[in-house]
Design a protein around this motif. Structure first.
Motif, PDB file in Angstrom:
ATOM      1  N   MET A   1      45.384  27.610  40.224  1.00  0.00           N
ATOM      2  CA  MET A   1      46.176  28.351  41.302  1.00  0.00           C
ATOM      3  C   MET A   1      47.428  27.684  42.030  1.00  0.00           C
ATOM      4  N   PRO A   2      48.619  27.722  41.533  1.00  0.00           N
ATOM      5  CA  PRO A   2      49.710  26.999  42.344  1.00  0.00           C
ATOM      6  C   PRO A   2      49.953  27.926  43.390  1.00  0.00           C
ATOM      7  N   ASP A   3      50.850  27.147  44.487  1.00  0.00           N
ATOM      8  CA  ASP A   3      51.163  27.756  45.595  1.00  0.00           C
ATOM      9  C   ASP A   3      52.201  29.059  45.253  1.00  0.00           C
TER      10      ASP A   3
ATOM     11  N   LEU B   1      50.221  31.973  44.388  1.00  0.00           N
ATOM     12  CA  LEU B   1      49.785  32.763  45.602  1.00  0.00           C
ATOM     13  C   LEU B   1      50.796  33.381  46.246  1.00  0.00           C
ATOM     14  N   SER B   2      51.766  32.869  46.562  1.00  0.00           N
ATOM     15  CA  SER B   2      52.930  33.791  47.248  1.00  0.00           C
ATOM     16  C   SER B   2      53.352  34.999  46.607  1.00  0.00           C
ATOM     17  N   ARG B   3      53.536  34.927  45.176  1.00  0.00           N
ATOM     18  CA  ARG B   3      53.783  36.120  44.375  1.00  0.00           C
ATOM     19  C   ARG B   3      52.630  37.211  44.621  1.00  0.00           C
ATOM     20  N   LEU B   4      51.412  36.752  44.687  1.00  0.00           N
ATOM     21  CA  LEU B   4      50.564  37.999  44.622  1.00  0.00           C
ATOM     22  C   LEU B   4      50.483  38.847  45.948  1.00  0.00           C
ATOM     23  N   LYS B   5      51.244  38.109  46.949  1.00  0.00           N
ATOM     24  CA  LYS B   5      51.274  39.024  48.042  1.00  0.00           C
ATOM     25  C   LYS B   5      52.085  40.168  48.087  1.00  0.00           C
ATOM     26  N   GLU B   6      52.759  40.163  46.541  1.00  0.00           N
ATOM     27  CA  GLU B   6      53.669  41.539  46.406  1.00  0.00           C
ATOM     28  C   GLU B   6      52.692  42.719  45.899  1.00  0.00           C
ATOM     29  N   LEU B   7      51.655  42.416  45.367  1.00  0.00           N
ATOM     30  CA  LEU B   7      50.659  43.242  45.006  1.00  0.00           C
ATOM     31  C   LEU B   7      49.851  44.265  46.086  1.00  0.00           C
ATOM     32  N   PRO B   8      49.670  45.424  45.767  1.00  0.00           N
ATOM     33  CA  PRO B   8      49.124  46.419  46.699  1.00  0.00           C
ATOM     34  C   PRO B   8      47.576  45.881  47.389  1.00  0.00           C
TER      35      PRO B   8
ATOM     36  N   MET C   1      46.934  32.056  53.042  1.00  0.00           N
ATOM     37  CA  MET C   1      47.969  33.140  52.498  1.00  0.00           C
ATOM     38  C   MET C   1      47.646  34.418  52.798  1.00  0.00           C
ATOM     39  N   GLY C   2      46.268  34.466  53.370  1.00  0.00           N
ATOM     40  CA  GLY C   2      46.050  35.917  54.044  1.00  0.00           C
ATOM     41  C   GLY C   2      45.239  36.678  52.781  1.00  0.00           C
ATOM     42  N   ILE C   3      44.932  36.033  51.552  1.00  0.00           N
ATOM     43  CA  ILE C   3      44.363  36.666  50.368  1.00  0.00           C
ATOM     44  C   ILE C   3      42.848  36.865  50.483  1.00  0.00           C
ATOM     45  N   PRO C   4      41.988  37.731  50.394  1.00  0.00           N
ATOM     46  CA  PRO C   4      40.648  37.561  50.304  1.00  0.00           C
ATOM     47  C   PRO C   4      40.136  36.642  49.049  1.00  0.00           C
ATOM     48  N   CYS C   5      38.988  35.916  49.476  1.00  0.00           N
ATOM     49  CA  CYS C   5      38.570  34.997  48.311  1.00  0.00           C
ATOM     50  C   CYS C   5      37.080  34.958  47.966  1.00  0.00           C
ATOM     51  N   GLY C   6      36.596  34.775  47.031  1.00  0.00           N
ATOM     52  CA  GLY C   6      35.196  34.964  46.526  1.00  0.00           C
ATOM     53  C   GLY C   6      34.983  33.480  45.510  1.00  0.00           C
ATOM     54  N   LEU C   7      33.626  33.372  45.710  1.00  0.00           N
ATOM     55  CA  LEU C   7      33.330  31.853  44.803  1.00  0.00           C
ATOM     56  C   LEU C   7      32.095  32.627  43.979  1.00  0.00           C
ATOM     57  N   HIS C   8      32.163  31.859  42.574  1.00  0.00           N
ATOM     58  CA  HIS C   8      31.212  32.259  41.696  1.00  0.00           C
ATOM     59  C   HIS C   8      30.149  30.909  41.623  1.00  0.00           C
ATOM     60  N   LEU C   9      28.923  31.012  41.627  1.00  0.00           N
ATOM     61  CA  LEU C   9      28.084  30.044  41.713  1.00  0.00           C
ATOM     62  C   LEU C   9      26.884  30.213  40.656  1.00  0.00           C
ATOM     63  N   ILE C  10      26.412  29.261  40.080  1.00  0.00           N
ATOM     64  CA  ILE C  10      25.379  29.433  39.185  1.00  0.00           C
ATOM     65  C   ILE C  10      24.249  28.448  39.765  1.00  0.00           C
TER      66      ILE C  10
END
Length: 298
Positions: A129-131, A134-141, A179-188
Protein backbone atom coordinates in the motif's frame (compact mmCIF):
# COMPACT_ATOMS: atom_id res chain seq x y z
CA UNK A 1 -21.40 4.23 22.77
CA UNK A 2 -24.48 3.15 24.74
CA UNK A 3 -25.58 0.92 21.86
CA UNK A 4 -22.34 -1.04 21.98
CA UNK A 5 -22.62 -1.53 25.74
CA UNK A 6 -25.85 -3.46 25.26
CA UNK A 7 -23.99 -6.24 23.42
CA UNK A 8 -20.91 -8.24 24.41
CA UNK A 9 -18.97 -6.77 21.48
CA UNK A 10 -19.29 -4.28 18.66
CA UNK A 11 -20.00 -6.12 15.43
CA UNK A 12 -19.56 -5.27 11.76
CA UNK A 13 -23.15 -4.10 11.34
CA UNK A 14 -22.50 -1.52 14.09
CA UNK A 15 -19.50 -0.28 12.12
CA UNK A 16 -21.48 -0.08 8.85
CA UNK A 17 -24.35 1.70 10.60
CA UNK A 18 -21.90 4.48 11.41
CA UNK A 19 -21.32 5.00 7.69
CA UNK A 20 -24.53 4.01 5.87
CA UNK A 21 -28.25 4.53 6.47
CA UNK A 22 -29.42 1.19 5.08
CA UNK A 23 -28.44 -2.49 5.24
CA UNK A 24 -25.29 -3.25 3.25
CA UNK A 25 -24.10 -6.51 1.71
CA UNK A 26 -20.55 -7.25 0.57
CA UNK A 27 -20.16 -8.65 -2.95
CA UNK A 28 -16.89 -10.46 -3.55
CA UNK A 29 -14.81 -9.56 -6.61
CA UNK A 30 -11.90 -11.51 -8.07
CA UNK A 31 -10.00 -9.00 -10.20
CA UNK A 32 -7.24 -11.39 -11.24
CA UNK A 33 -4.44 -10.19 -8.98
CA UNK A 34 -1.53 -12.25 -7.72
CA UNK A 35 0.52 -11.81 -4.53
CA UNK A 36 4.13 -10.68 -4.05
CA UNK A 37 4.90 -13.96 -2.25
CA UNK A 38 3.60 -15.90 -5.27
CA UNK A 39 4.99 -14.13 -8.33
CA UNK A 40 8.58 -13.71 -7.15
CA UNK A 41 8.35 -10.05 -6.10
CA UNK A 42 9.08 -11.22 -2.55
CA UNK A 43 8.84 -14.99 -2.78
CA UNK A 44 7.11 -17.97 -4.35
CA UNK A 45 4.37 -20.39 -3.37
CA UNK A 46 2.15 -17.96 -1.48
CA UNK A 47 1.06 -18.36 2.14
CA UNK A 48 1.42 -21.99 3.12
CA UNK A 49 -2.22 -22.21 4.32
CA UNK A 50 -3.79 -20.50 1.30
CA UNK A 51 -6.08 -22.07 -1.27
CA UNK A 52 -8.23 -19.30 -2.79
CA UNK A 53 -10.80 -21.85 -3.93
CA UNK A 54 -11.75 -22.17 -0.28
CA UNK A 55 -13.39 -18.74 -0.03
CA UNK A 56 -14.46 -17.55 -3.48
CA UNK A 57 -18.24 -17.69 -3.99
CA UNK A 58 -19.66 -19.27 -7.15
CA UNK A 59 -20.71 -15.95 -8.70
CA UNK A 60 -17.15 -14.64 -8.40
CA UNK A 61 -15.16 -15.75 -11.44
CA UNK A 62 -11.90 -14.27 -12.70
CA UNK A 63 -13.15 -14.81 -16.28
CA UNK A 64 -15.83 -12.16 -15.75
CA UNK A 65 -15.39 -8.41 -15.58
CA UNK A 66 -15.77 -6.56 -12.29
CA UNK A 67 -19.18 -5.35 -13.43
CA UNK A 68 -20.34 -8.83 -14.45
CA UNK A 69 -19.27 -10.33 -11.13
CA UNK A 70 -21.07 -7.63 -9.18
CA UNK A 71 -24.25 -7.99 -11.24
CA UNK A 72 -24.20 -11.74 -10.60
CA UNK A 73 -23.71 -11.10 -6.92
CA UNK A 74 -26.62 -8.65 -6.86
CA UNK A 75 -28.86 -11.23 -8.54
CA UNK A 76 -27.84 -13.78 -5.92
CA UNK A 77 -28.86 -11.56 -3.00
CA UNK A 78 -31.74 -9.49 -4.39
CA UNK A 79 -34.11 -12.48 -4.38
CA UNK A 80 -34.19 -12.32 -0.59
CA UNK A 81 -33.32 -8.67 -0.04
CA UNK A 82 -34.65 -6.51 -2.90
CA UNK A 83 -33.80 -3.23 -1.13
CA UNK A 84 -30.23 -4.15 -0.26
CA UNK A 85 -27.33 -1.82 -1.09
CA UNK A 86 -23.83 -3.16 -1.73
CA UNK A 87 -20.12 -2.86 -1.10
CA UNK A 88 -17.74 -4.36 -3.65
CA UNK A 89 -15.22 -6.51 -1.80
CA UNK A 90 -11.95 -7.00 -3.68
CA UNK A 91 -10.98 -10.15 -1.78
CA UNK A 92 -8.95 -12.68 -3.75
CA UNK A 93 -5.18 -12.43 -3.39
CA UNK A 94 -3.55 -8.96 -3.07
CA UNK A 95 -5.79 -6.31 -4.57
CA UNK A 96 -3.27 -3.47 -4.64
CA UNK A 97 -0.41 -5.52 -6.09
CA UNK A 98 0.09 -3.52 -9.28
CA UNK A 99 2.51 -0.66 -9.96
CA UNK A 100 0.00 0.86 -12.39
CA UNK A 101 -2.14 2.91 -10.01
CA UNK A 102 -4.30 4.21 -12.87
CA UNK A 103 -5.23 0.60 -13.71
CA UNK A 104 -6.08 -0.10 -10.08
CA UNK A 105 -8.26 3.01 -9.87
CA UNK A 106 -10.04 2.07 -13.11
CA UNK A 107 -11.03 -1.29 -11.54
CA UNK A 108 -12.19 0.34 -8.32
CA UNK A 109 -14.14 3.01 -10.19
CA UNK A 110 -15.75 0.37 -12.38
CA UNK A 111 -17.04 -1.26 -9.19
CA UNK A 112 -18.59 1.88 -7.71
CA UNK A 113 -20.25 2.75 -11.03
CA UNK A 114 -22.37 -0.42 -10.77
CA UNK A 115 -25.92 0.49 -9.76
CA UNK A 116 -26.50 -0.15 -6.06
CA UNK A 117 -22.80 -0.26 -5.13
CA UNK A 118 -22.04 2.53 -2.65
CA UNK A 119 -18.41 1.79 -1.86
CA UNK A 120 -15.74 -0.86 -1.68
CA UNK A 121 -13.52 -2.82 0.64
CA UNK A 122 -10.03 -3.63 -0.60
CA UNK A 123 -8.28 -6.69 0.79
CA UNK A 124 -4.52 -6.45 0.59
CA UNK A 125 -1.21 -6.88 2.40
CA UNK A 126 0.46 -4.27 4.60
CA UNK A 127 3.54 -4.22 2.36
CA UNK A 128 1.48 -3.41 -0.76
CA UNK A 129 0.00 0.00 0.00
CA UNK A 130 2.11 2.92 -1.26
CA UNK A 131 1.23 6.47 -0.18
CA UNK A 132 0.56 7.32 -3.82
CA UNK A 133 -2.31 4.83 -3.93
CA UNK A 134 -3.64 5.76 -0.49
CA UNK A 135 -4.05 9.35 -1.62
CA UNK A 136 -5.90 8.27 -4.77
CA UNK A 137 -8.32 6.10 -2.77
CA UNK A 138 -9.77 9.31 -1.36
CA UNK A 139 -11.26 9.91 -4.83
CA UNK A 140 -13.72 7.05 -4.28
CA UNK A 141 -17.19 7.58 -2.74
CA UNK A 142 -16.37 5.32 0.25
CA UNK A 143 -13.53 2.88 0.78
CA UNK A 144 -12.14 0.69 3.52
CA UNK A 145 -8.82 -1.16 3.45
CA UNK A 146 -8.50 -4.59 5.04
CA UNK A 147 -4.93 -5.73 5.72
CA UNK A 148 -3.96 -9.37 6.15
CA UNK A 149 -1.89 -9.16 9.32
CA UNK A 150 -2.58 -12.75 10.53
CA UNK A 151 -0.34 -12.47 13.63
CA UNK A 152 2.00 -10.07 15.39
CA UNK A 153 4.75 -12.71 15.61
CA UNK A 154 7.38 -12.38 12.91
CA UNK A 155 8.67 -15.94 13.38
CA UNK A 156 5.19 -17.25 12.56
CA UNK A 157 4.88 -14.93 9.56
CA UNK A 158 8.18 -16.31 8.27
CA UNK A 159 7.11 -19.92 8.85
CA UNK A 160 3.92 -19.50 6.81
CA UNK A 161 5.73 -17.59 4.03
CA UNK A 162 3.89 -14.29 4.46
CA UNK A 163 7.05 -12.38 3.46
CA UNK A 164 6.12 -9.31 5.48
CA UNK A 165 6.55 -8.28 9.12
CA UNK A 166 4.33 -7.03 11.92
CA UNK A 167 6.21 -3.73 11.75
CA UNK A 168 4.99 -3.32 8.17
CA UNK A 169 1.43 -3.93 9.39
CA UNK A 170 1.81 -1.18 12.00
CA UNK A 171 3.19 1.21 9.38
CA UNK A 172 0.37 0.51 6.90
CA UNK A 173 -2.35 0.92 9.52
CA UNK A 174 -0.95 4.24 10.73
CA UNK A 175 -0.64 5.65 7.21
CA UNK A 176 -4.15 4.50 6.29
CA UNK A 177 -5.66 5.97 9.45
CA UNK A 178 -3.80 9.25 8.95
CA UNK A 179 -5.31 9.45 5.46
CA UNK A 180 -8.78 9.24 7.04
CA UNK A 181 -9.58 5.83 5.50
CA UNK A 182 -11.28 3.14 7.64
CA UNK A 183 -8.97 0.21 8.26
CA UNK A 184 -9.45 -3.44 9.26
CA UNK A 185 -7.12 -6.30 10.14
CA UNK A 186 -7.45 -10.00 9.37
CA UNK A 187 -6.13 -12.37 12.05
CA UNK A 188 -5.77 -16.17 12.17
CA UNK A 189 -5.90 -18.04 15.46
CA UNK A 190 -4.04 -21.34 15.78
CA UNK A 191 -1.14 -20.82 13.39
CA UNK A 192 1.64 -23.41 13.78
CA UNK A 193 3.82 -22.89 16.82
CA UNK A 194 1.55 -20.31 18.44
CA UNK A 195 0.28 -20.76 21.98
CA UNK A 196 -2.86 -19.14 23.35
CA UNK A 197 -0.64 -16.61 25.13
CA UNK A 198 0.90 -15.64 21.79
CA UNK A 199 -2.55 -15.18 20.25
CA UNK A 200 -3.56 -12.89 23.11
CA UNK A 201 -0.32 -10.94 22.65
CA UNK A 202 -1.41 -10.28 19.06
CA UNK A 203 -4.75 -8.94 20.34
CA UNK A 204 -2.88 -6.68 22.79
CA UNK A 205 -0.80 -5.27 19.96
CA UNK A 206 -3.89 -4.71 17.79
CA UNK A 207 -5.34 -2.68 20.66
CA UNK A 208 -2.51 -0.16 20.31
CA UNK A 209 -3.41 0.59 16.68
CA UNK A 210 -6.13 2.87 15.23
CA UNK A 211 -8.03 0.03 13.54
CA UNK A 212 -11.81 0.05 13.02
CA UNK A 213 -12.50 -3.66 12.53
CA UNK A 214 -10.94 -7.08 12.90
CA UNK A 215 -11.73 -10.40 11.29
CA UNK A 216 -10.71 -13.36 13.43
CA UNK A 217 -10.98 -16.95 12.36
CA UNK A 218 -9.59 -20.37 13.16
CA UNK A 219 -6.74 -21.79 11.11
CA UNK A 220 -8.13 -24.15 8.50
CA UNK A 221 -6.03 -26.96 7.08
CA UNK A 222 -7.04 -27.12 3.43
CA UNK A 223 -6.25 -29.69 0.76
CA UNK A 224 -3.73 -28.63 -1.86
CA UNK A 225 -1.81 -26.27 0.40
CA UNK A 226 1.82 -26.47 1.42
CA UNK A 227 0.76 -26.47 5.07
CA UNK A 228 -1.35 -29.58 4.51
CA UNK A 229 1.69 -31.29 2.98
CA UNK A 230 3.99 -30.10 5.79
CA UNK A 231 1.62 -31.41 8.47
CA UNK A 232 1.12 -34.71 6.63
CA UNK A 233 4.89 -35.19 6.34
CA UNK A 234 5.36 -34.50 10.06
CA UNK A 235 7.40 -31.33 9.55
CA UNK A 236 5.23 -29.68 12.21
CA UNK A 237 1.70 -29.91 13.57
CA UNK A 238 -0.98 -27.30 14.22
CA UNK A 239 -3.18 -26.66 17.26
CA UNK A 240 -6.36 -28.72 16.97
CA UNK A 241 -9.16 -27.05 18.89
CA UNK A 242 -12.59 -28.45 19.45
CA UNK A 243 -15.39 -25.97 18.75
CA UNK A 244 -15.79 -25.50 22.50
CA UNK A 245 -12.08 -24.83 22.98
CA UNK A 246 -11.97 -22.33 20.15
CA UNK A 247 -15.12 -20.61 21.45
CA UNK A 248 -13.35 -20.22 24.81
CA UNK A 249 -10.43 -18.52 23.03
CA UNK A 250 -12.91 -16.19 21.29
CA UNK A 251 -14.45 -15.29 24.66
CA UNK A 252 -10.99 -14.17 25.80
CA UNK A 253 -10.54 -12.18 22.58
CA UNK A 254 -13.86 -10.37 23.12
CA UNK A 255 -12.88 -9.47 26.67
CA UNK A 256 -9.40 -8.37 25.66
CA UNK A 257 -10.09 -6.45 22.44
CA UNK A 258 -10.62 -2.69 22.65
CA UNK A 259 -14.37 -2.10 22.79
CA UNK A 260 -14.56 0.39 19.91
CA UNK A 261 -13.11 -2.17 17.45
CA UNK A 262 -15.84 -4.03 15.55
CA UNK A 263 -15.45 -7.80 15.20
CA UNK A 264 -16.62 -8.87 11.76
CA UNK A 265 -16.42 -12.63 12.32
CA UNK A 266 -14.93 -15.38 14.47
CA UNK A 267 -14.89 -18.33 12.06
CA UNK A 268 -14.37 -19.11 8.42
CA UNK A 269 -15.77 -22.09 6.55
CA UNK A 270 -14.04 -23.75 3.62
CA UNK A 271 -15.95 -26.08 1.28
CA UNK A 272 -16.23 -29.57 2.87
CA UNK A 273 -14.51 -31.20 -0.10
CA UNK A 274 -11.38 -29.09 0.54
CA UNK A 275 -11.34 -28.95 4.34
CA UNK A 276 -9.12 -31.32 6.33
CA UNK A 277 -9.40 -29.60 9.73
CA UNK A 278 -11.40 -28.53 11.69
CA UNK A 279 -14.56 -30.42 10.80
CA UNK A 280 -16.88 -29.15 13.51
CA UNK A 281 -20.06 -29.58 11.47
CA UNK A 282 -21.26 -26.18 12.64
CA UNK A 283 -22.57 -23.38 10.46
CA UNK A 284 -21.07 -19.95 11.16
CA UNK A 285 -24.24 -18.76 12.89
CA UNK A 286 -24.25 -21.89 15.07
CA UNK A 287 -20.71 -21.19 16.23
CA UNK A 288 -21.65 -17.57 16.95
CA UNK A 289 -24.58 -18.82 19.01
CA UNK A 290 -22.22 -21.11 20.94
CA UNK A 291 -19.90 -18.17 21.56
CA UNK A 292 -22.69 -15.84 22.64
CA UNK A 293 -23.97 -18.46 25.07
CA UNK A 294 -20.51 -18.70 26.60
CA UNK A 295 -20.28 -14.92 26.84
CA UNK A 296 -23.69 -14.76 28.56
CA UNK A 297 -22.63 -17.33 31.16
CA UNK A 298 -19.19 -15.89 31.78
Amino acid sequence: MQLYAMKPYRDFSDFLNDHFRCKMQKLTVNAGFSCPNRDGTKGYGGCTYCNNQSFNPEYCSMGLSVTEQLERGKNFFRRKYPDMRYLAYFQAYTNTHDDDIDRLMSLYNEAVRVDGVDGLIIGTRPDCMPDSLLSRLKELPWVMVEYGAETSHNATLELVNRCHTWEETVNAVMRTHNMGIPCGLHLIMGLPGETEAMMMETIDKVNTLPVDTVKVHQLQLVKGTKMAKDVESGLYDIPRFTAEEYASICVKIVKRLRKDIAIERFVSQSPPELLIYPRWNLKNYQFTQLLNNKLAKD
